[in-house]
Write an enzyme that holds these catalytic residues in place. Structure first.
Site, PDB file in Angstrom:
ATOM      1  N   ASN A   1       0.873  -1.174   0.000  1.00 41.14           N
ATOM      2  CA  ASN A   1       0.000   0.000   0.000  1.00 41.14           C
ATOM      3  C   ASN A   1       0.913   1.229   0.000  1.00 41.14           C
ATOM      4  O   ASN A   1       1.477   1.582   1.037  1.00 41.14           O
ATOM      5  CB  ASN A   1      -0.901  -0.023   1.252  1.00 41.14           C
ATOM      6  CG  ASN A   1      -1.772   1.220   1.357  1.00 41.14           C
ATOM      7  OD1 ASN A   1      -1.818   2.032   0.414  1.00 41.14           O
ATOM      8  ND2 ASN A   1      -2.455   1.382   2.478  1.00 41.14           N
ATOM      9  N   TRP A   2       1.050   1.827  -1.173  1.00 47.36           N
ATOM     10  CA  TRP A   2       1.963   2.978  -1.298  1.00 47.36           C
ATOM     11  C   TRP A   2       1.377   4.247  -0.664  1.00 47.36           C
ATOM     12  O   TRP A   2       2.065   5.263  -0.567  1.00 47.36           O
ATOM     13  CB  TRP A   2       2.268   3.243  -2.776  1.00 47.36           C
ATOM     14  CG  TRP A   2       3.194   2.249  -3.413  1.00 47.36           C
ATOM     15  CD1 TRP A   2       3.742   1.134  -2.839  1.00 47.36           C
ATOM     16  CD2 TRP A   2       3.695   2.292  -4.764  1.00 47.36           C
ATOM     17  NE1 TRP A   2       4.548   0.489  -3.745  1.00 47.36           N
ATOM     18  CE2 TRP A   2       4.538   1.173  -4.938  1.00 47.36           C
ATOM     19  CE3 TRP A   2       3.511   3.161  -5.845  1.00 47.36           C
ATOM     20  CZ2 TRP A   2       5.195   0.911  -6.143  1.00 47.36           C
ATOM     21  CZ3 TRP A   2       4.156   2.892  -7.048  1.00 47.36           C
ATOM     22  CH2 TRP A   2       4.989   1.779  -7.193  1.00 47.36           C
ATOM     23  N   LYS A   3       0.097   4.211  -0.294  1.00 46.18           N
ATOM     24  CA  LYS A   3      -0.589   5.400   0.261  1.00 46.18           C
ATOM     25  C   LYS A   3      -0.377   6.586  -0.689  1.00 46.18           C
ATOM     26  O   LYS A   3      -0.431   6.381  -1.899  1.00 46.18           O
ATOM     27  CB  LYS A   3      -0.107   5.657   1.693  1.00 46.18           C
ATOM     28  CG  LYS A   3      -0.276   4.402   2.577  1.00 46.18           C
ATOM     29  CD  LYS A   3      -0.056   4.639   4.039  1.00 46.18           C
ATOM     30  CE  LYS A   3      -0.276   3.336   4.806  1.00 46.18           C
ATOM     31  NZ  LYS A   3      -0.137   3.503   6.250  1.00 46.18           N
TER      32      LYS A   3
ATOM     33  N   HIS B   1      -9.654   1.736   4.978  1.00 50.30           N
ATOM     34  CA  HIS B   1      -8.374   1.892   5.692  1.00 50.30           C
ATOM     35  C   HIS B   1      -8.566   2.890   6.832  1.00 50.30           C
ATOM     36  O   HIS B   1      -9.330   3.862   6.685  1.00 50.30           O
ATOM     37  CB  HIS B   1      -7.287   2.369   4.720  1.00 50.30           C
ATOM     38  CG  HIS B   1      -5.914   2.274   5.304  1.00 50.30           C
ATOM     39  ND1 HIS B   1      -5.444   3.193   6.212  1.00 50.30           N
ATOM     40  CD2 HIS B   1      -4.930   1.358   5.138  1.00 50.30           C
ATOM     41  CE1 HIS B   1      -4.211   2.833   6.588  1.00 50.30           C
ATOM     42  NE2 HIS B   1      -3.870   1.721   5.941  1.00 50.30           N
TER      43      HIS B   1
ATOM     44  N   GLU C   1      -6.852   5.233   7.825  1.00 51.03           N
ATOM     45  CA  GLU C   1      -6.547   6.631   7.445  1.00 51.03           C
ATOM     46  C   GLU C   1      -7.736   7.266   6.727  1.00 51.03           C
ATOM     47  O   GLU C   1      -7.978   8.466   6.862  1.00 51.03           O
ATOM     48  CB  GLU C   1      -5.273   6.659   6.577  1.00 51.03           C
ATOM     49  CG  GLU C   1      -4.042   6.408   7.434  1.00 51.03           C
ATOM     50  CD  GLU C   1      -2.875   5.751   6.722  1.00 51.03           C
ATOM     51  OE1 GLU C   1      -2.876   5.675   5.482  1.00 51.03           O
ATOM     52  OE2 GLU C   1      -1.946   5.305   7.422  1.00 51.03           O
TER      53      GLU C   1
ATOM     54  N   GLU D   1      -5.383  -4.351  10.983  1.00 49.31           N
ATOM     55  CA  GLU D   1      -4.352  -3.325  11.123  1.00 49.31           C
ATOM     56  C   GLU D   1      -4.598  -2.545  12.424  1.00 49.31           C
ATOM     57  O   GLU D   1      -5.370  -1.572  12.417  1.00 49.31           O
ATOM     58  CB  GLU D   1      -4.384  -2.362   9.938  1.00 49.31           C
ATOM     59  CG  GLU D   1      -4.107  -3.014   8.604  1.00 49.31           C
ATOM     60  CD  GLU D   1      -3.514  -2.017   7.598  1.00 49.31           C
ATOM     61  OE1 GLU D   1      -2.466  -2.313   7.038  1.00 49.31           O
ATOM     62  OE2 GLU D   1      -4.114  -0.942   7.394  1.00 49.31           O
TER      63      GLU D   1
ATOM     64  N   GLY E   1       2.352   2.787  10.814  1.00 50.31           N
ATOM     65  CA  GLY E   1       3.327   3.852  10.585  1.00 50.31           C
ATOM     66  C   GLY E   1       4.124   4.264  11.809  1.00 50.31           C
ATOM     67  O   GLY E   1       4.714   5.341  11.831  1.00 50.31           O
TER      68      GLY E   1
ATOM     69  N   SER F   1       3.450  -1.689  10.524  1.00 45.90           N
ATOM     70  CA  SER F   1       4.902  -1.755  10.774  1.00 45.90           C
ATOM     71  C   SER F   1       5.520  -3.103  10.406  1.00 45.90           C
ATOM     72  O   SER F   1       6.382  -3.619  11.111  1.00 45.90           O
ATOM     73  CB  SER F   1       5.216  -1.393  12.230  1.00 45.90           C
ATOM     74  OG  SER F   1       4.824  -0.052  12.483  1.00 45.90           O
TER      75      SER F   1
ATOM     76  N   GLY G   1       2.851  -1.015   4.417  1.00 45.57           N
ATOM     77  CA  GLY G   1       2.850   0.420   4.111  1.00 45.57           C
ATOM     78  C   GLY G   1       4.257   0.918   3.836  1.00 45.57           C
ATOM     79  O   GLY G   1       4.835   0.642   2.776  1.00 45.57           O
TER      80      GLY G   1
HETATM   81  P1  13P Z   1       2.926   0.789   7.832  1.00 44.48           P
HETATM   82  O1  13P Z   1       3.461  -0.498   7.240  1.00 44.48           O
HETATM   83  O2  13P Z   1       3.654   1.998   7.362  1.00 44.48           O
HETATM   84  O3  13P Z   1       2.818   0.685   9.312  1.00 44.48           O
HETATM   85  O4  13P Z   1       1.435   0.955   7.271  1.00 44.48           O
HETATM   86  C1  13P Z   1       0.557  -0.099   7.407  1.00 44.48           C
HETATM   87  C2  13P Z   1      -0.646   0.188   6.593  1.00 44.48           C
HETATM   88  O5  13P Z   1      -1.398   1.096   6.918  1.00 44.48           O
HETATM   89  C3  13P Z   1      -0.883  -0.633   5.403  1.00 44.48           C
HETATM   90  O6  13P Z   1      -2.140  -0.405   4.872  1.00 44.48           O
END
Ligand code: 13P
Length: 226
Positions: A8-10, A92, A94, A150, A156, A188, A209
């Site tokens: 997931n590149w966000k 998600h 976020e 998650e 993150g 993470s 992520g």
């Molecule tokens: P991180 O791997 O940066 O913690 O993010 C996880 C995430 O939100 C994947 O969708």
């Protein structure tokens, strides 16, 4: 069954050539990988640049439920299908937090992804979200949905969830959806902890992520599972 590893590149990277470079480095690094379903979910604007290939599938990070119309700024599930997306991440944390996505919206999105023949990846951080976010989905279709656990504290932060807690939650999700349901872990994930979530906590895959933005680290994660 193949393990699923999803990047997931966000909202990254900023430039198209950086996205192309990241994708081609990952692609080069995983040429000999077998028994893994590898998925990249870039921002919408890079989906066309990153065509799906035999060893890397394409996913989107969100979608809108109506096919088309006067909905400024939205990208529909139907459009994503046309771009050959196989998966769509929905709900998600976020999106729930920054864009105030509600359970009703998430239900509609999941329905749209399924009716366009793609696979929804429903992100949850609490068990009760399974019932709330899938209340309009009927029995047969439930089997097509992938759940990504998650925990908020792990996203993150570098504080990944303990294997013990992750395993317990995985078992609770399977207790609700069935032992054959596909449950991923996200939060993470790194090349150091990836294999423990798969081989000790019995997850079917990972949603990665930050570590997916570093091609060599992401390839290491994939290799540690295959
Ligand atoms: P991180 O791997 O940066 O913690 O993010 C996880 C995430 O939100 C994947 O969708």
């Amino acid at each position: 069954m193949k393990k699923i590893i999803i990047a997931n590149w966000k909202c990254n990277p900023i430039k198209k050539n950086q996205a192309e470079k990241l994708f081609s480095s990952v692609k080069r690094g995983v040429t000999n990988i077998k028994k893994i379903e590898l998925v990249i979910c870039p921002p919408f604007v890079y989906l066309s640049e990153i065509a799906s290939s035999s060893n890397i599938k394409l996913g989107a990070q969100d979608c809108f439920w109506k096919d088309q119309g006067a909905f400024t700024g939205e990208i529909s599930a139907k459009m994503l299908k046309d771009l050959k997306c196989k998966y769509v991440i929905i709900g998600h944390s976020e999106r729930r937090f920054h864009f105030k996505e509600t359970k009703e919206m998430i239900n509609q999105k999941i329905k749209a992804v399924l009716s366009n023949g793609m696979i929804p990846i429903l992100c949850i951080d609490q068990i009760n979200q399974i019932k709330e976010n899938l209340s309009v989905i009927n029995g047969k279709k439930m089997k097509k949905i992938i759940i990504a656990y998650e925990p908020l504290f792990a996203i993150g932060t570098g504080n990944s969830c303990s294997i013990k807690q992750a395993k317990k939650t995985n078992e609770s999700i399977k207790g609700i959806l069935g032992q054959d349901s596909v449950v991923l872990y996200g939060g993470s994930v790194s090349s150091k902890n990836a294999k423990d979530y798969i081989f000790k906590a019995n997850f079917s895959g990972l949603l990665v992520g930050s570590a997916s933005l570093n091609a060599s680290e992401f390839v290491e994660i994939v290799k540690s599972i295959s």
